[in-house]
Write a protein that holds these residues in place. Structure first.
Motif, PDB file in Angstrom:
ATOM      1  N   ALA A  28       1.669  -1.864  -7.942  1.00 16.01           N
ATOM      2  CA  ALA A  28       0.701  -2.608  -7.128  1.00 16.01           C
ATOM      3  C   ALA A  28       0.663  -4.074  -7.545  1.00 16.01           C
ATOM      4  N   MET A  29       0.746  -4.329  -8.843  1.00 17.02           N
ATOM      5  CA  MET A  29       0.758  -5.719  -9.317  1.00 17.02           C
ATOM      6  C   MET A  29       2.026  -6.436  -8.869  1.00 17.02           C
ATOM      7  N   LEU A  30       3.169  -5.737  -8.889  1.00 14.58           N
ATOM      8  CA  LEU A  30       4.415  -6.333  -8.409  1.00 14.58           C
ATOM      9  C   LEU A  30       4.339  -6.629  -6.911  1.00 14.58           C
ATOM     10  N   ALA A  31       3.709  -5.733  -6.175  1.00 16.61           N
ATOM     11  CA  ALA A  31       3.552  -5.946  -4.732  1.00 16.61           C
ATOM     12  C   ALA A  31       2.716  -7.187  -4.469  1.00 16.61           C
ATOM     13  N   ALA A  32       1.645  -7.358  -5.240  1.00 16.56           N
ATOM     14  CA  ALA A  32       0.789  -8.525  -5.059  1.00 16.56           C
ATOM     15  C   ALA A  32       1.545  -9.810  -5.383  1.00 16.56           C
ATOM     16  N   GLU A  33       2.349  -9.775  -6.428  1.00 25.63           N
ATOM     17  CA  GLU A  33       3.100 -10.973  -6.836  1.00 25.63           C
ATOM     18  C   GLU A  33       4.157 -11.355  -5.806  1.00 25.63           C
ATOM     19  N   VAL A  44      -4.841  -1.241  -7.422  1.00 21.13           N
ATOM     20  CA  VAL A  44      -4.389  -1.107  -6.035  1.00 21.13           C
ATOM     21  C   VAL A  44      -5.279  -1.933  -5.106  1.00 21.13           C
ATOM     22  N   ASP A  45      -6.589  -1.826  -5.293  1.00 18.78           N
ATOM     23  CA  ASP A  45      -7.521  -2.569  -4.438  1.00 18.78           C
ATOM     24  C   ASP A  45      -7.331  -4.078  -4.598  1.00 18.78           C
ATOM     25  N   ALA A  46      -7.076  -4.511  -5.835  1.00 14.04           N
ATOM     26  CA  ALA A  46      -6.857  -5.938  -6.073  1.00 14.04           C
ATOM     27  C   ALA A  46      -5.587  -6.412  -5.374  1.00 14.04           C
ATOM     28  N   ALA A  47      -4.553  -5.588  -5.388  1.00 12.43           N
ATOM     29  CA  ALA A  47      -3.302  -5.943  -4.709  1.00 12.43           C
ATOM     30  C   ALA A  47      -3.522  -6.080  -3.215  1.00 12.43           C
ATOM     31  N   GLY A  48      -4.444  -5.287  -2.673  1.00 18.34           N
ATOM     32  CA  GLY A  48      -4.734  -5.342  -1.253  1.00 18.34           C
ATOM     33  C   GLY A  48      -5.342  -6.658  -0.799  1.00 18.34           C
ATOM     34  N   GLU A  49      -5.781  -7.490  -1.743  1.00 15.07           N
ATOM     35  CA  GLU A  49      -6.292  -8.810  -1.390  1.00 15.07           C
ATOM     36  C   GLU A  49      -5.154  -9.791  -1.102  1.00 15.07           C
ATOM     37  N   LYS A  50      -3.942  -9.431  -1.534  1.00 12.79           N
ATOM     38  CA  LYS A  50      -2.806 -10.345  -1.406  1.00 12.79           C
ATOM     39  C   LYS A  50      -1.677  -9.812  -0.530  1.00 12.79           C
ATOM     40  N   THR A  51      -1.640  -8.504  -0.324  1.00 14.97           N
ATOM     41  CA  THR A  51      -0.566  -7.924   0.480  1.00 14.97           C
ATOM     42  C   THR A  51      -1.067  -6.674   1.189  1.00 14.97           C
ATOM     43  N   VAL A  52      -0.207  -6.080   1.977  1.00 12.19           N
ATOM     44  CA  VAL A  52      -0.590  -4.874   2.729  1.00 12.19           C
ATOM     45  C   VAL A  52      -0.346  -3.639   1.862  1.00 12.19           C
ATOM     46  N   ILE A  53      -1.382  -2.848   1.691  1.00 18.71           N
ATOM     47  CA  ILE A  53      -1.284  -1.573   0.992  1.00 18.71           C
ATOM     48  C   ILE A  53      -1.660  -0.466   1.969  1.00 18.71           C
ATOM     49  N   VAL A  54      -0.812   0.535   2.089  1.00 18.44           N
ATOM     50  CA  VAL A  54      -1.195   1.749   2.805  1.00 18.44           C
ATOM     51  C   VAL A  54      -1.263   2.851   1.760  1.00 18.44           C
ATOM     52  N   GLN A  55      -2.406   3.478   1.655  1.00 21.05           N
ATOM     53  CA  GLN A  55      -2.619   4.509   0.636  1.00 21.05           C
ATOM     54  C   GLN A  55      -3.157   5.766   1.303  1.00 21.05           C
ATOM     55  N   GLY A  99       4.285 -10.216  -2.534  1.00 20.45           N
ATOM     56  CA  GLY A  99       3.830 -10.165  -1.145  1.00 20.45           C
ATOM     57  C   GLY A  99       4.453  -9.032  -0.353  1.00 20.45           C
ATOM     58  N   THR A 100       5.073  -8.104  -1.060  1.00 19.45           N
ATOM     59  CA  THR A 100       5.727  -6.958  -0.420  1.00 19.45           C
ATOM     60  C   THR A 100       4.707  -5.872  -0.096  1.00 19.45           C
ATOM     61  N   ALA A 101       4.810  -5.274   1.065  1.00 19.50           N
ATOM     62  CA  ALA A 101       3.926  -4.159   1.410  1.00 19.50           C
ATOM     63  C   ALA A 101       4.223  -2.969   0.504  1.00 19.50           C
ATOM     64  N   LEU A 102       3.180  -2.242   0.119  1.00 24.96           N
ATOM     65  CA  LEU A 102       3.334  -1.075  -0.742  1.00 24.96           C
ATOM     66  C   LEU A 102       2.725   0.140  -0.058  1.00 24.96           C
ATOM     67  N   ILE A 103       3.524   1.170   0.096  1.00 19.60           N
ATOM     68  CA  ILE A 103       3.092   2.428   0.733  1.00 19.60           C
ATOM     69  C   ILE A 103       2.927   3.452  -0.373  1.00 19.60           C
ATOM     70  N   ILE A 104       1.693   3.867  -0.639  1.00 15.29           N
ATOM     71  CA  ILE A 104       1.380   4.703  -1.804  1.00 15.29           C
ATOM     72  C   ILE A 104       1.089   6.143  -1.374  1.00 15.29           C
ATOM     73  N   GLY A 105       1.890   7.065  -1.916  1.00 15.55           N
ATOM     74  CA  GLY A 105       1.621   8.484  -1.742  1.00 15.55           C
ATOM     75  C   GLY A 105       1.216   9.146  -3.040  1.00 15.55           C
ATOM     76  N   THR A 106       1.169   8.384  -4.122  1.00 13.20           N
ATOM     77  CA  THR A 106       0.765   8.903  -5.434  1.00 13.20           C
ATOM     78  C   THR A 106      -0.703   9.313  -5.400  1.00 13.20           C
ATOM     79  N   THR A 107      -1.030  10.434  -6.024  1.00 12.99           N
ATOM     80  CA  THR A 107      -2.419  10.875  -6.120  1.00 12.99           C
ATOM     81  C   THR A 107      -2.828  10.966  -7.588  1.00 12.99           C
ATOM     82  N   GLY A 108      -4.119  11.125  -7.832  1.00 12.89           N
ATOM     83  CA  GLY A 108      -4.611  11.290  -9.190  1.00 12.89           C
ATOM     84  C   GLY A 108      -4.885   9.989  -9.921  1.00 12.89           C
TER      85      GLY A 108
END
Length: 265
Positions: free
Chosen positions: A84-89, A109-120, A91-100
């Motif tokens: 998530a931090m790499l995605a924010a740096e 993850v939420d912080a990264a969503g301020e800078k790029t698109v996150i789908v979780q 600007g790459t969208a990150l599609i997260i299927g990881t749970t737990g």
């Protein structure tokens, strides 16, 4: 669209490679694994038993994020927080299927969503997302005289319990009831536990064999029981949904989105 996969050599990673290669309008930008993985340097097409595609498995996730428009991550919570931090740096969208994920990992993850698109999403299956909607609606209609139990079963390799999808179903039921899941959930019972409290949302976890994912939500009331079930017979439904989410993400503004957003529910 250039899509890359982290955890590309795992069971889900290989399925994601195949889904990207099969998708219209998508190019496989790369795949990564932890350093020292025995498949390091292999062509990703050959990794899944297909023709070579000219892209090899790497141990450098930073380079992967810099090369891709979107990265799909079905790994483990510690890795996902770092991704998530790499995605924010980048600007790459990150599609997260990881749970737990724990609170700190989710905060990353939420912080990264301020800078790029996150789908979780706990589950990228269209059918499971329909199930979530049905469970919330049923919980709205049926009174709390109907006890809610969430039953899930997965293969013996799965490491977290209850599954992320089971928890998502619990949250859907709680939303329908207008309560907070953490205040009413019972995730394990052992020994003399006493009578079941009214309004409790219970979970039962089964593990065994090669079960891809079975989920049932039971509403057990006086004189009747309503059961809503989804059974996945192939990980292809998750992989296809994740690729769909990656392509959808290309036209969105920064933020943290769900599969409901992707599907327009």
């Amino acid at each position: 669209m250039k899509i890359a996969i982290v955890g590309a050599a795992g069971r889900m990673g290989r399925m994601l490679i195949a889904a990207v290669l099969a998708a219209d309008g998508a190019d496989l930008a790369g795949g990564s694994e932890a350093a020292g993985h025995p498949d390091m340097g292999r062509d990703l097409g050959e990794l899944i038993g297909a023709d070579a595609v000219g892209v090899t498995l790497t141990s450098d996730p930073r380079a992967l994020f810099e090369a891709a428009d979107a990265v799909i991550d079905f790994t483990v919570p510690t890795a996902t927080a770092a991704h998530a931090m790499l995605a924010a740096e980048s600007g790459t969208a990150l599609i997260i299927g990881t749970t737990g994920l724990d609170a700190a990992q989710q905060a990353a993850v939420d912080a990264a969503g301020e800078k790029t698109v996150i789908v979780q999403a706990a589950n990228y299956s269209v059918g499971v997302n329909v199930l979530l909607g049905l469970v919330e609606k049923a919980a709205q209609i049926l009174p709390d005289a109907y006890d809610i139990e969430v039953l899930e079963m997965h293969h013996h390799h799965k490491v977290d319990a209850p599954s992320g999808t089971a928890l998502a179903l619990g949250h859907a039921a709680a939303a329908g009831r207008g309560v907070v899941l953490d205040e009413v959930a019972c995730k394990a019972r052992d020994g003399i536990v006493g009578a079941r409290p009214r309004g409790e949302i219970g979970f039962a976890t089964l593990r065994g064999g090669d079960v891809v994912g079975d989920h049932t939500v039971m509403f057990a009331g006086p004189g009747e029981r309503v059961e809503i079930t989804h059974k996945a017979s192939s990980r292809e439904v998750f992989a296809g949904g994740a690729v769909r989410a990656a392509q959808w993400a290309s036209s969105q503004q920064p933020g943290v989105y769900s599969m409901k957003d992707v599907l327009g529910f």
